[in-house]
Every structure is written in C-alpha cells, then in structure tokens.
Motif scaffolding. Structure first.
Motif, PDB file in Angstrom:
ATOM      1  N   GLY A  51       0.815  -1.218   0.000  1.00  0.00           N
ATOM      2  CA  GLY A  51       0.000   0.000   0.000  1.00  0.00           C
ATOM      3  C   GLY A  51       0.842   1.259   0.000  1.00  0.00           C
ATOM      4  N   ALA A  52       1.912   1.269   0.774  1.00  0.00           N
ATOM      5  CA  ALA A  52       2.787   2.446   0.828  1.00  0.00           C
ATOM      6  C   ALA A  52       3.456   2.683  -0.520  1.00  0.00           C
ATOM      7  CB  ALA A  52       3.833   2.269   1.928  1.00  0.00           C
ATOM      8  N   TYR A  53       3.879   1.604  -1.176  1.00  0.00           N
ATOM      9  CA  TYR A  53       4.541   1.761  -2.472  1.00  0.00           C
ATOM     10  C   TYR A  53       3.544   2.188  -3.546  1.00  0.00           C
ATOM     11  CZ  TYR A  53       7.620   0.925  -6.411  1.00  0.00           C
ATOM     12  OH  TYR A  53       8.378   1.081  -7.547  1.00  0.00           O
ATOM     13  N   LEU A  54       2.341   1.628  -3.521  1.00  0.00           N
ATOM     14  CA  LEU A  54       1.296   2.071  -4.454  1.00  0.00           C
ATOM     15  C   LEU A  54       0.988   3.546  -4.243  1.00  0.00           C
ATOM     16  CD1 LEU A  54      -1.554  -0.583  -4.811  1.00  0.00           C
ATOM     17  CD2 LEU A  54      -0.448   0.682  -6.634  1.00  0.00           C
ATOM     18  N   SER A  55       0.915   3.960  -3.000  1.00  0.00           N
ATOM     19  CA  SER A  55       0.659   5.362  -2.667  1.00  0.00           C
ATOM     20  C   SER A  55       1.783   6.259  -3.188  1.00  0.00           C
ATOM     21  CB  SER A  55       0.520   5.508  -1.153  1.00  0.00           C
ATOM     22  OG  SER A  55       0.381   6.842  -0.795  1.00  0.00           O
ATOM     23  N   GLU A  56       3.005   5.813  -3.002  1.00  0.00           N
ATOM     24  CA  GLU A  56       4.166   6.567  -3.486  1.00  0.00           C
ATOM     25  C   GLU A  56       4.099   6.740  -5.009  1.00  0.00           C
ATOM     26  OE1 GLU A  56       8.754   5.219  -3.958  1.00  0.00           O
ATOM     27  OE2 GLU A  56       7.905   4.983  -1.944  1.00  0.00           O
ATOM     28  N   ARG A  57       3.756   5.680  -5.709  1.00  0.00           N
ATOM     29  CA  ARG A  57       3.647   5.745  -7.173  1.00  0.00           C
ATOM     30  C   ARG A  57       2.521   6.682  -7.590  1.00  0.00           C
ATOM     31  NH1 ARG A  57       5.592   1.537 -11.282  1.00  0.00           N
ATOM     32  NH2 ARG A  57       4.454   3.078 -12.456  1.00  0.00           N
ATOM     33  N   LEU A  58       1.374   6.595  -6.912  1.00  0.00           N
ATOM     34  CA  LEU A  58       0.243   7.448  -7.257  1.00  0.00           C
ATOM     35  C   LEU A  58       0.600   8.919  -7.068  1.00  0.00           C
ATOM     36  CD1 LEU A  58      -3.403   7.132  -6.966  1.00  0.00           C
ATOM     37  CD2 LEU A  58      -2.463   8.891  -5.510  1.00  0.00           C
ATOM     38  N   ILE A  59       1.206   9.247  -5.942  1.00  0.00           N
ATOM     39  CA  ILE A  59       1.564  10.646  -5.666  1.00  0.00           C
ATOM     40  C   ILE A  59       2.561  11.153  -6.707  1.00  0.00           C
ATOM     41  CG2 ILE A  59       2.768  12.123  -4.001  1.00  0.00           C
ATOM     42  CD1 ILE A  59       1.353  10.388  -1.802  1.00  0.00           C
ATOM     43  N   ARG A  60       3.517  10.301  -7.079  1.00  0.00           N
ATOM     44  CA  ARG A  60       4.495  10.684  -8.099  1.00  0.00           C
ATOM     45  C   ARG A  60       3.804  10.885  -9.457  1.00  0.00           C
ATOM     46  NH1 ARG A  60       8.614   6.419  -8.180  1.00  0.00           N
ATOM     47  NH2 ARG A  60       7.106   5.310  -9.455  1.00  0.00           N
ATOM     48  N   ASP A  61       2.858  10.013  -9.799  1.00  0.00           N
ATOM     49  CA  ASP A  61       2.173  10.127 -11.084  1.00  0.00           C
ATOM     50  C   ASP A  61       1.240  11.325 -11.134  1.00  0.00           C
ATOM     51  OD1 ASP A  61       3.496   7.957 -12.179  1.00  0.00           O
ATOM     52  OD2 ASP A  61       1.956   6.515 -11.569  1.00  0.00           O
ATOM     53  N   VAL A  62       0.617  11.673 -10.018  1.00  0.00           N
ATOM     54  CA  VAL A  62      -0.208  12.884  -9.979  1.00  0.00           C
ATOM     55  C   VAL A  62       0.672  14.104 -10.225  1.00  0.00           C
ATOM     56  CG1 VAL A  62      -1.558  14.412  -8.470  1.00  0.00           C
ATOM     57  CG2 VAL A  62      -2.064  11.978  -8.531  1.00  0.00           C
TER      58      VAL A  62
END
Length: 117
Positions: A51-62
């Motif tokens: 979940g933390a890594y998915l969140s990190e990717r999402l924030i970077r992609d936004v």
C-alpha cells in the motif's frame, strides 16, 4: 548497471511495478494483478508495504500529470481491498486514505471524482 538492480528490488515492488503497462491506455495488466493479489493474500504482513509503495507511485504520477497511471493505481488498490480481509488490512487503510486525500486535493475534477468513487 540498472539491468541487474531490478532483481535486487523487494519482490512486492517488482510485483507492483509489473501491474503498470508501458502505455496507460492498455489498462491494468490483469495477470500481474492476479500475482500481486496472490502475494498479498499469502504474505499479509507485506500488505502495508504494498500500500505504501502504491501510494508513493500514485503521488508521483499525480505530480507528473500521468493520469492514466493514477487510474491504474486506484483500480489496483480497489482490487486489493476487495481481496484482502485480514488483520493487516488496517495498515493498508492508511495508504488508501493518503491516496484518496491526494486525489481530492487535486485541482483536476476527474481526479476528485476518482478519489470520491
């Protein structure tokens, strides 16, 4: 040098990275999502890291305006939430809320709708 480093990355990161296609128009890579879900179910203690890594990717992609990948990350998150019913889901929820908050804070209406859904 980068070619050999991929094998040194934690397995959960490789599994998360593999659900994202080269072209976001192709959508979530279903077979790799199944592998990630199986991994999350068989190693629930890793769910918070996933979940933390998915969140990190999402924030970077936004931040990079890669909205196709943002949608893929949210779809993956939704599938993981539906599949995992274990004690460690509480740790996963923190990443989920962080991702939803990031989408709701966005100036883009379509990201706000995605966060609301």
């Amino acid at each position: 040098v980068c070619g050999c480093c991929g094998a040194l990355r934690p397995r959960y990161k490789r599994l998360v990275d593999n659900i994202f296609p080269e072209d976001p128009e192709d959508g979530l890579v279903k077979t790799n999502m199944e592998k990630l879900t199986f991994y999350a179910l068989s190693a629930p203690e890793k769910l918070d890291r996933i979940g933390a890594y998915l969140s990190e990717r999402l924030i970077r992609d936004v931040g990079r305006h890669r909205y196709g990948y943002v949608c893929i990350a949210m779809e993956a998150l939704d599938q993981l939430l539906m599949a995992c019913h274990c004690q460690s889901i509480n740790l996963f929820v923190e990443s989920f809320l962080k991702m939803v908050a990031k989408l709701l804070e966005s100036e883009k209406p379509n990201l706000q709708i995605l966060g609301t859904n």
